[in-house]
Design a protein around this motif. Structure first.
Motif, PDB file in Angstrom:
ATOM      1  N   LEU A 126       1.023  -1.437   0.118  1.00 54.01           N
ATOM      2  CA  LEU A 126       0.535   0.037   0.000  1.00 54.01           C
ATOM      3  C   LEU A 126       0.599   1.300   0.009  1.00 54.01           C
ATOM      4  O   LEU A 126       2.210   1.364   0.843  1.00 54.01           O
ATOM      5  CB  LEU A 126      -1.191  -0.240   0.963  1.00 54.01           C
ATOM      6  N   VAL A 127       0.761   1.919  -0.291  1.00 54.98           N
ATOM      7  CA  VAL A 127       1.234   3.709  -0.544  1.00 54.98           C
ATOM      8  C   VAL A 127       0.197   4.140   0.411  1.00 54.98           C
ATOM      9  O   VAL A 127      -1.388   4.835   0.292  1.00 54.98           O
ATOM     10  CB  VAL A 127       1.473   4.127  -1.999  1.00 54.98           C
ATOM     11  N   VAL A 128       0.828   5.159   0.657  1.00 54.68           N
ATOM     12  CA  VAL A 128       0.234   7.027   1.580  1.00 54.68           C
ATOM     13  C   VAL A 128       0.717   7.709   1.429  1.00 54.68           C
ATOM     14  O   VAL A 128       1.534   7.711   1.847  1.00 54.68           O
ATOM     15  CB  VAL A 128       0.389   6.262   3.727  1.00 54.68           C
ATOM     16  N   HIS A 129      -0.305   8.601   1.034  1.00 56.92           N
ATOM     17  CA  HIS A 129      -0.446   9.544   0.451  1.00 56.92           C
ATOM     18  C   HIS A 129      -0.534  10.315   1.805  1.00 56.92           C
ATOM     19  O   HIS A 129      -1.598  10.742   2.130  1.00 56.92           O
ATOM     20  CB  HIS A 129      -0.472  10.070  -0.343  1.00 56.92           C
ATOM     21  N   VAL A 130       0.512  11.520   2.484  1.00 58.44           N
ATOM     22  CA  VAL A 130       0.205  12.212   3.412  1.00 58.44           C
ATOM     23  C   VAL A 130      -0.066  14.016   3.484  1.00 58.44           C
ATOM     24  O   VAL A 130       0.442  14.518   1.747  1.00 58.44           O
ATOM     25  CB  VAL A 130       0.993  12.685   4.296  1.00 58.44           C
ATOM     26  N   GLN A 136       4.885  10.418   0.516  1.00 66.14           N
ATOM     27  CA  GLN A 136       4.477   9.346   0.649  1.00 66.14           C
ATOM     28  C   GLN A 136       5.475   8.232   0.919  1.00 66.14           C
ATOM     29  O   GLN A 136       6.338   7.853   1.514  1.00 66.14           O
ATOM     30  CB  GLN A 136       4.758   9.140  -1.198  1.00 66.14           C
ATOM     31  N   PHE A 137       4.657   6.687   1.744  1.00 65.98           N
ATOM     32  CA  PHE A 137       5.457   6.192   2.192  1.00 65.98           C
ATOM     33  C   PHE A 137       4.520   4.412   2.313  1.00 65.98           C
ATOM     34  O   PHE A 137       3.608   4.580   1.467  1.00 65.98           O
ATOM     35  CB  PHE A 137       4.499   6.161   4.175  1.00 65.98           C
ATOM     36  N   ILE A 138       5.250   3.769   2.047  1.00 67.52           N
ATOM     37  CA  ILE A 138       4.695   2.453   1.318  1.00 67.52           C
ATOM     38  C   ILE A 138       4.834   1.465   2.739  1.00 67.52           C
ATOM     39  O   ILE A 138       6.081   1.092   3.780  1.00 67.52           O
ATOM     40  CB  ILE A 138       5.716   1.390   0.502  1.00 67.52           C
ATOM     41  N   LEU A 139       3.630   1.209   3.173  1.00 67.13           N
ATOM     42  CA  LEU A 139       2.860  -0.298   3.847  1.00 67.13           C
ATOM     43  C   LEU A 139       3.169  -1.464   3.034  1.00 67.13           C
ATOM     44  O   LEU A 139       3.295  -1.765   1.978  1.00 67.13           O
ATOM     45  CB  LEU A 139       1.494   0.262   4.520  1.00 67.13           C
ATOM     46  N   LEU A 140       3.685  -2.559   4.365  1.00 65.60           N
ATOM     47  CA  LEU A 140       3.785  -3.833   3.745  1.00 65.60           C
ATOM     48  C   LEU A 140       3.043  -4.883   4.604  1.00 65.60           C
ATOM     49  O   LEU A 140       3.886  -5.101   6.080  1.00 65.60           O
ATOM     50  CB  LEU A 140       5.240  -4.151   3.367  1.00 65.60           C
TER      51      LEU A 140
END
Length: 514
Positions: free
Chosen positions: A416-420, A450-454
């Motif tokens: 998942l990518v999180v856009h702040v 932006q951050f990636i969640l795994l």
């Protein structure tokens, strides 16, 4: 039985005989630590490939030492019979909670060395430049006391006079003799047994004759044999080529390589090749029990002790023949009477027992025909074939490491990518804490906002996508490489600029022509 420095040399021939006639050997280790906190980003992560994890673990292995090693030697007799040997040794803060005697480790620990260290010692022995180094306070006190006694006696003594040093345990018998011979050229020493050493005053000429005698108990080859310590047993295991069984055993294998064979290589592939040459058949009960949980009506439990308890208490195969009887050998019966969690010998015994019971279940499930009352271990190996040399990979990009071939490709739920938006200055740690409340993700920064969640669970991915659909500051979506990758975005931007300049050049060139 428990073996320390004092009794190890005497037990070695017996251990060798048992290993040579064993069906397989189970192993467990305890260390002074697992992951070095002094190294940045050294914790295991779902983003790790096997090679990346190896680099992290290698740094930790080089910083920590081995404190306890347990072997459970399984032999097929009237029933499968197990003998375990615990060799002194762990993380003080962790194992002291379970009653680990750290003083015993300091006083009665068994030495070990790898091939590089042995080569250096051999060179010093041949050159005569070796010396005894005693690191523990207990050893230093014993040596100081012996030297004080001898130096106080020798001035008044005549040639051929003798004195007796008493109450010397284990390797103190050798250390004391070596130190005295180095410090005083007019003494000779001989072990008398029963924790005693005889010291004799001799002339330097007589001393030289005695040193060249074949009966000298401090010959260089005996010094080397003593200094090798547990490495002698490791070499027996390697030559025997028996199946080696462990549980979550990657760190065990890395410490075996580093402490008893050679320093860990930088290359991950070289490490795999070396381990496979040393131990051609490796079985990790963690990968085996994962299969049992899928194929049998087996509750999901995580620890080795929990798996053992379930296998012992549940009738998972009521129609098939009973599991093999595992009888503890004499000297090891206390494990049948009392649990000893995180004691290496006990965990090794659990590990081998879990392997036999799991393999029996898989054998019964794999055939419609009746299973023999006492299946052979080769039959068990047949149903375990897909798990042989596959070592569990804890929280990483693959489920297991293949020591006899290429690792399987990574299989994850989608990242998942999180856009702040409107929440400046967020760190990876803050993002982790934000999502930790509902489920666990590993986090890696992708760009400034932006951050990636795994995650390793599909249900966690679905849960976050649903719960954060209307979040005011965090926009969560499935990661698409072509859309979110910084390198792809950079390439697209460059391509766009090049295309724009080409279009402008074409337009300006056409205008001049007109």
């Amino acid at each position: 039985m428990e073996v320390g420095a004092e009794s190890f040399a005497g037990c070695l021939p017996r251990l060798r005989r048992r290993i040579l006639r064993a069906t397989f050997v189970a192993l467990d280790m305890e260390f002074t630590g697992l992951h070095s906190t002094s190294l940045q980003n050294n914790e295991p992560s779902l983003f790790d490939s096997p090679a990346e994890r190896y680099v992290k673990a290698r740094q930790s292995v080089q910083r920590f030492t081995l404190l306890q090693l347990g072997l459970a030697i399984f032999s097929k007799e009237n029933s499968n019979k197990d003998v375990e040997f615990t060799l002194s040794a762990s993380s003080i803060q962790f194992l002291s909670h379970y009653g680990f005697d750290f003083n015993k480790f300091l006083k009665n620990g068994i030495p070990y060395m790898n091939e590089v260290q042995e080569k250096i010692l051999r060179q010093h022995l041949l050159a005569g430049t070796w010396k005894v180094c005693s690191t523990s306070c207990a050893n230093r006190d014993v040596l100081k006391k012996a030297i004080d006694e001898v130096t106080s006696w020798i001035d008044a003594a005549k040639e051929e006079d003798t004195m007796i040093l008493q109450d010397l345990n284990g390797y103190h018998m050798l250390d004391v003799q070596l130190v005295l011979r180095q410090a005083l050229e007019n003494v000779w020493t001989e072990p008398l047994g029963d924790k005693k050493v005889m010291v004799k005053k001799v002339s330097p000429e007589h001393r030289q004759l005695l040193e060249n005698s074949s009966h000298d108990h401090c010959q260089k080859k005996l010094i080397l044999l003593s200094a090798r310590g547990f490495t002698n047993l490791f070499q027996i295991l390697v030559k025997a080529k028996k199946p080696l069984v462990g549980h979550n055993m990657l760190m065990d294998l890395m410490h075996l390589h580093d402490k008893f064979y050679r320093p860990l290589p930088e290359s991950y592939e070289e490490f795999k090749k070396n381990i496979h040459n040393l131990f051609p058949v490796i079985i990790d009960t963690k990968t085996v029990t994962k299969s049992v949980q899928k194929k049998c009506l087996f509750p999901r439990v995580s620890s080795l002790a929990e798996v053992y308890a379930v296998l012992c208490s549940s009738n998972l195969n009521p129609k098939g023949p009973p599991c093999p009887v595992i009888a503890l050998a004499s000297g090891c019966s206390r494990y049948a009477e009392k649990k000893s969690p995180h004691e290496a010998g006990y965990d090794a015994f659990l590990c081998g027992s879990v392997l036999l019971m799991s393999a029996h279940l898989l054998l019964c499930k794999s055939t419609d025909d009746a299973v023999e009352a006492e299946p052979s271990f080769s039959q068990y190996l047949t149903v375990l074939a897909e798990h042989v040399n596959k070592v569990n990979f804890i929280r990483g990009g693959v489920s297991s490491i293949n020591f006899s071939g290429e690792d399987a490709p990574c299989h994850h739920p989608p990242a998942l990518v999180v856009h702040v938006r409107g929440w400046p200055g967020l760190t990876e740690r803050q993002i982790y804490q934000e999502f930790k409340a509902c489920c666990r993700f590993d986090v890696r920064r992708l760009s400034k906002n932006q951050f990636i969640l795994l995650s390793n669970k599909y249900k966690h991915v679905r849960l976050v996508l649903r719960n954060y659909r209307h979040h005011p500051h965090l926009q969560v979506s499935v990661y698409r490489h072509w859309r979110h990758s910084p390198s792809v975005n950079c390439l697209l931007q460059i391509s766009g600029i090049v295309a724009l300049w080409s279009l402008l050049a074409f337009a300006l060139g056409g205008a001049r022509s007109c």
